[in-house]
Design a protein around this motif. Sequence first.
Motif, PDB file in Angstrom:
ATOM      1  N   ILE A  53      -5.024  -5.041   8.581  1.00 37.46           N
ATOM      2  CA  ILE A  53      -5.250  -4.168   7.430  1.00 37.46           C
ATOM      3  C   ILE A  53      -3.998  -4.057   6.581  1.00 37.46           C
ATOM      4  O   ILE A  53      -4.055  -4.041   5.340  1.00 37.46           O
ATOM      5  CB  ILE A  53      -5.724  -2.779   7.906  1.00 37.46           C
ATOM      6  N   THR A  54      -2.838  -4.005   7.238  1.00 36.32           N
ATOM      7  CA  THR A  54      -1.574  -3.938   6.498  1.00 36.32           C
ATOM      8  C   THR A  54      -1.346  -5.199   5.679  1.00 36.32           C
ATOM      9  O   THR A  54      -0.934  -5.135   4.509  1.00 36.32           O
ATOM     10  CB  THR A  54      -0.411  -3.724   7.479  1.00 36.32           C
ATOM     11  N   LEU A  55      -1.609  -6.362   6.278  1.00 34.58           N
ATOM     12  CA  LEU A  55      -1.492  -7.609   5.520  1.00 34.58           C
ATOM     13  C   LEU A  55      -2.459  -7.635   4.341  1.00 34.58           C
ATOM     14  O   LEU A  55      -2.150  -8.198   3.280  1.00 34.58           O
ATOM     15  CB  LEU A  55      -1.766  -8.800   6.440  1.00 34.58           C
ATOM     16  N   THR A  56      -3.618  -7.028   4.517  1.00 33.84           N
ATOM     17  CA  THR A  56      -4.615  -7.030   3.455  1.00 33.84           C
ATOM     18  C   THR A  56      -4.180  -6.193   2.256  1.00 33.84           C
ATOM     19  O   THR A  56      -4.348  -6.607   1.099  1.00 33.84           O
ATOM     20  CB  THR A  56      -5.953  -6.498   3.999  1.00 33.84           C
ATOM     21  N   PHE A  57      -3.612  -5.016   2.511  1.00 36.56           N
ATOM     22  CA  PHE A  57      -3.304  -4.090   1.419  1.00 36.56           C
ATOM     23  C   PHE A  57      -1.830  -4.060   1.030  1.00 36.56           C
ATOM     24  O   PHE A  57      -1.468  -3.302   0.112  1.00 36.56           O
ATOM     25  CB  PHE A  57      -3.757  -2.674   1.804  1.00 36.56           C
ATOM     26  N   SER A  58      -0.990  -4.841   1.691  1.00 35.71           N
ATOM     27  CA  SER A  58       0.435  -4.861   1.322  1.00 35.71           C
ATOM     28  C   SER A  58       0.662  -5.305  -0.121  1.00 35.71           C
ATOM     29  O   SER A  58       1.494  -4.711  -0.828  1.00 35.71           O
ATOM     30  CB  SER A  58       1.212  -5.764   2.284  1.00 35.71           C
ATOM     31  N   PRO A  59      -0.030  -6.362  -0.617  1.00 29.78           N
ATOM     32  CA  PRO A  59       0.165  -6.705  -2.036  1.00 29.78           C
ATOM     33  C   PRO A  59      -0.196  -5.560  -2.986  1.00 29.78           C
ATOM     34  O   PRO A  59       0.481  -5.349  -4.002  1.00 29.78           O
ATOM     35  CB  PRO A  59      -0.771  -7.905  -2.228  1.00 29.78           C
ATOM     36  N   LEU A  60      -1.256  -4.806  -2.668  1.00 27.73           N
ATOM     37  CA  LEU A  60      -1.636  -3.673  -3.507  1.00 27.73           C
ATOM     38  C   LEU A  60      -0.567  -2.587  -3.463  1.00 27.73           C
ATOM     39  O   LEU A  60      -0.206  -2.008  -4.513  1.00 27.73           O
ATOM     40  CB  LEU A  60      -2.981  -3.125  -3.050  1.00 27.73           C
ATOM     41  N   VAL A  61      -0.041  -2.283  -2.277  1.00 26.22           N
ATOM     42  CA  VAL A  61       1.005  -1.265  -2.144  1.00 26.22           C
ATOM     43  C   VAL A  61       2.257  -1.695  -2.902  1.00 26.22           C
ATOM     44  O   VAL A  61       2.903  -0.875  -3.590  1.00 26.22           O
ATOM     45  CB  VAL A  61       1.319  -1.012  -0.660  1.00 26.22           C
ATOM     46  N   LEU A 168     -10.548   3.115  15.922  1.00 24.05           N
ATOM     47  CA  LEU A 168     -10.414   3.188  14.471  1.00 24.05           C
ATOM     48  C   LEU A 168      -9.438   4.288  14.060  1.00 24.05           C
ATOM     49  O   LEU A 168      -8.628   4.095  13.139  1.00 24.05           O
ATOM     50  CB  LEU A 168     -11.789   3.435  13.841  1.00 24.05           C
ATOM     51  N   GLY A 169      -9.474   5.425  14.741  1.00 24.09           N
ATOM     52  CA  GLY A 169      -8.560   6.506  14.409  1.00 24.09           C
ATOM     53  C   GLY A 169      -7.109   6.120  14.626  1.00 24.09           C
ATOM     54  O   GLY A 169      -6.243   6.352  13.759  1.00 24.09           O
ATOM     55  N   VAL A 170      -6.813   5.533  15.783  1.00 21.62           N
ATOM     56  CA  VAL A 170      -5.441   5.088  16.065  1.00 21.62           C
ATOM     57  C   VAL A 170      -5.017   4.011  15.072  1.00 21.62           C
ATOM     58  O   VAL A 170      -3.870   3.987  14.597  1.00 21.62           O
ATOM     59  CB  VAL A 170      -5.348   4.567  17.513  1.00 21.62           C
ATOM     60  N   THR A 171      -5.950   3.126  14.725  1.00 19.26           N
ATOM     61  CA  THR A 171      -5.644   2.047  13.782  1.00 19.26           C
ATOM     62  C   THR A 171      -5.253   2.602  12.422  1.00 19.26           C
ATOM     63  O   THR A 171      -4.256   2.167  11.819  1.00 19.26           O
ATOM     64  CB  THR A 171      -6.852   1.109  13.634  1.00 19.26           C
ATOM     65  N   LEU A 172      -5.997   3.572  11.912  1.00 18.14           N
ATOM     66  CA  LEU A 172      -5.701   4.130  10.591  1.00 18.14           C
ATOM     67  C   LEU A 172      -4.364   4.856  10.579  1.00 18.14           C
ATOM     68  O   LEU A 172      -3.631   4.807   9.580  1.00 18.14           O
ATOM     69  CB  LEU A 172      -6.827   5.072  10.165  1.00 18.14           C
ATOM     70  N   VAL A 173      -4.014   5.526  11.674  1.00 18.35           N
ATOM     71  CA  VAL A 173      -2.701   6.175  11.746  1.00 18.35           C
ATOM     72  C   VAL A 173      -1.593   5.131  11.703  1.00 18.35           C
ATOM     73  O   VAL A 173      -0.579   5.295  10.987  1.00 18.35           O
ATOM     74  CB  VAL A 173      -2.606   7.041  13.018  1.00 18.35           C
ATOM     75  N   LEU A 174      -1.751   4.044  12.446  1.00 18.49           N
ATOM     76  CA  LEU A 174      -0.748   2.978  12.416  1.00 18.49           C
ATOM     77  C   LEU A 174      -0.647   2.347  11.028  1.00 18.49           C
ATOM     78  O   LEU A 174       0.450   1.982  10.578  1.00 18.49           O
ATOM     79  CB  LEU A 174      -1.099   1.907  13.454  1.00 18.49           C
ATOM     80  N   VAL A 175      -1.789   2.209  10.352  1.00 23.97           N
ATOM     81  CA  VAL A 175      -1.778   1.622   9.008  1.00 23.97           C
ATOM     82  C   VAL A 175      -0.945   2.476   8.062  1.00 23.97           C
ATOM     83  O   VAL A 175      -0.200   1.945   7.215  1.00 23.97           O
ATOM     84  CB  VAL A 175      -3.222   1.464   8.497  1.00 23.97           C
ATOM     85  N   VAL A 176      -1.055   3.795   8.168  1.00 23.44           N
ATOM     86  CA  VAL A 176      -0.257   4.680   7.303  1.00 23.44           C
ATOM     87  C   VAL A 176       1.231   4.404   7.479  1.00 23.44           C
ATOM     88  O   VAL A 176       1.986   4.248   6.499  1.00 23.44           O
ATOM     89  CB  VAL A 176      -0.586   6.155   7.600  1.00 23.44           C
ATOM     90  N   PHE A 177       1.686   4.305   8.723  1.00 21.98           N
ATOM     91  CA  PHE A 177       3.108   4.080   8.972  1.00 21.98           C
ATOM     92  C   PHE A 177       3.543   2.686   8.535  1.00 21.98           C
ATOM     93  O   PHE A 177       4.627   2.517   7.959  1.00 21.98           O
ATOM     94  CB  PHE A 177       3.421   4.291  10.458  1.00 21.98           C
ATOM     95  N   LEU A 178       2.709   1.682   8.796  1.00 23.75           N
ATOM     96  CA  LEU A 178       3.091   0.320   8.441  1.00 23.75           C
ATOM     97  C   LEU A 178       3.134   0.134   6.927  1.00 23.75           C
ATOM     98  O   LEU A 178       4.071  -0.491   6.396  1.00 23.75           O
ATOM     99  CB  LEU A 178       2.121  -0.675   9.072  1.00 23.75           C
ATOM    100  N   LEU A 179       2.129   0.643   6.218  1.00 24.48           N
ATOM    101  CA  LEU A 179       2.137   0.519   4.768  1.00 24.48           C
ATOM    102  C   LEU A 179       3.225   1.375   4.130  1.00 24.48           C
ATOM    103  O   LEU A 179       3.795   1.004   3.094  1.00 24.48           O
ATOM    104  CB  LEU A 179       0.777   0.904   4.194  1.00 24.48           C
ATOM    105  N   SER A 180       3.522   2.526   4.725  1.00 24.87           N
ATOM    106  CA  SER A 180       4.567   3.397   4.171  1.00 24.87           C
ATOM    107  C   SER A 180       5.946   2.775   4.275  1.00 24.87           C
ATOM    108  O   SER A 180       6.821   3.046   3.438  1.00 24.87           O
ATOM    109  CB  SER A 180       4.557   4.752   4.892  1.00 24.87           C
ATOM    110  N   SER A 181       6.135   1.947   5.302  1.00 30.83           N
ATOM    111  CA  SER A 181       7.452   1.308   5.467  1.00 30.83           C
ATOM    112  C   SER A 181       7.741   0.284   4.387  1.00 30.83           C
ATOM    113  O   SER A 181       8.888  -0.119   4.198  1.00 30.83           O
ATOM    114  CB  SER A 181       7.534   0.650   6.845  1.00 30.83           C
ATOM    115  N   GLY A 182       6.704  -0.172   3.661  1.00 28.99           N
ATOM    116  CA  GLY A 182       6.917  -1.129   2.586  1.00 28.99           C
ATOM    117  C   GLY A 182       7.500  -2.432   3.093  1.00 28.99           C
ATOM    118  O   GLY A 182       6.999  -3.025   4.050  1.00 28.99           O
ATOM    119  N   ASP A 183       8.574  -2.887   2.440  1.00 33.58           N
ATOM    120  CA  ASP A 183       9.226  -4.141   2.809  1.00 33.58           C
ATOM    121  C   ASP A 183      10.419  -3.912   3.729  1.00 33.58           C
ATOM    122  O   ASP A 183      11.354  -4.720   3.764  1.00 33.58           O
ATOM    123  CB  ASP A 183       9.692  -4.880   1.549  1.00 33.58           C
TER     124      ASP A 183
END
Length: 379
Positions: A53-61, A168-183
Motif C-alpha cells: 500500500i505504501t508503494l502504491t500511494f508514495s507517488p501521491l504523497v 487490516l487494522g494493523v496494516t492501516l496503522v503501519l501504512v500511516v507510519f510508513l507514508l508519514s516518514s516520506g523519503d
Amino acid sequence: MDVGPVEAKTANGRLHLSKLVSASIIGIFAILLIGALYFARTFFLPVMLALLITLTFSPLVRYLRRHGIPSVVSAIMIVLAMFAVFGAAAYYLADPVSQVIADAPAVAQRLEERFAPLREPLRKIMSASAQLEQIAAAVSPATERVVVAQPGLAAWAADTLGGLGATLGVTLVLVVFLLSSGDLFLHKLVRILPTYSDKKRSVRVVHDVEFEVSRYLLTITAINICFGAAVAFAMAVLGMPNALLWGAAATVLNFIPYVGAAIGTGTALIAGLITYGSIGLALLPPAAYLLFHTLESAFITPLVLGRRLELNVVVIFVSLAFWSWIWGIVGALIAVPILVVVKVFCDSFPGLANVGEFLSGNNFTVEPAADQDTAAVEN
C-alpha cells in the motif's frame, strides 16, 4: 595450510567457500525464511500489505508534499479514505453475507435435489471407500481413529472475518507510519552509499518500483471494480439474488488470475442451477461472468496496462500456490503484486536482468527507465 575442497583461503587471507557450500547455505537460508513466513504470518502479512500500500500511494504523497501538504496529513487522509471504503463495503455487504450464511442449509438441500441423478453413483463410491476403511482397520486393529470436530459455517466465517479485520487494522496503522516518514529511508540509504552513481541508481530504482507498482495496483483495482459493477448489473438483470454481493465477490476474485475466474464462473453455475428451473437459464449467469472476464482479460487490461508488466503464466501459478499456502486467501490476492515488485526490481539491475526476463511473459527485454530524480541525491 591445506583447508580442503570445501573452503580455501585467498591471497588476502579471506575465507572462500566452494560453490557447494555456498549453495547449501543459501538453501538453508531459503528454508528458514519460508518457515518464518509461514509460522510468523501474523507478523509478516500486515507488514507486506503495508509495504504494498505504501508503494502504491508514495507517488501521491510525494506529489502532495511538493504542493505544500505535509506527509503526515496526506497519509492520514489516505488511510481514512481506505477505512471509509472498507467500512462502507462491510456495512452494505453485512446483510447479504448474513442471508447467504442463513440460507446455507436450504441451498444444500436444493443442490442435493438438483443432483439427485448422481446420488446412486456417489453412494457406490462412498460404499467402496467405507469398505476400504474396514479392510484397513482389520489389517491394523490397534490403530485408533481421532475425529476432529469441525466448526460450523457461521463460526468459520466469523473467525475468518475477525482475522481479516485485525490484519487490516494493523496494516492501516503501519501504512500511516510508513507514508508519514516520506523519503526518510531513501535519504538514509543515499547517505550511506559510497559513490555518486550508486546514490543515483538507488533513487532511480526506488522511484521506478514505486511508480510501476502504484500504476499497476491502482489500474488493476479500477478495472476490477468496473468488472465487479458489470457482473453485479448482469446478475441483477438476470434476476439472481444478492447482485451487490456478486459484484463485490467478482471484484475480489479478479485479483487472482485464472483461478479467480474459474471460482466465479463455477459459483455462478451452481447458483444458476439453484435459482432457475431449466438448464438453459441456469447457464446464463456463468456465461455472463465468463463473457465479462474474457473482455477484461483479453482486451481491456492489455490495452490499458500494455505488455510492460506481462508475467509468465507458469510463474503466476507457482506464485499463487506458494503464497496461498503461506498466507491463505490474502496471500493469493497479493501474489501477483509481489511478482510485479520483484520483476520491476530485477529490470532495474543489469545483473538481475535474466531473472526479470524469466518472470516476463513477453519476448522483449524491458529497458530500465532513464535516470531521474537526481535532485533527490544532491539533497
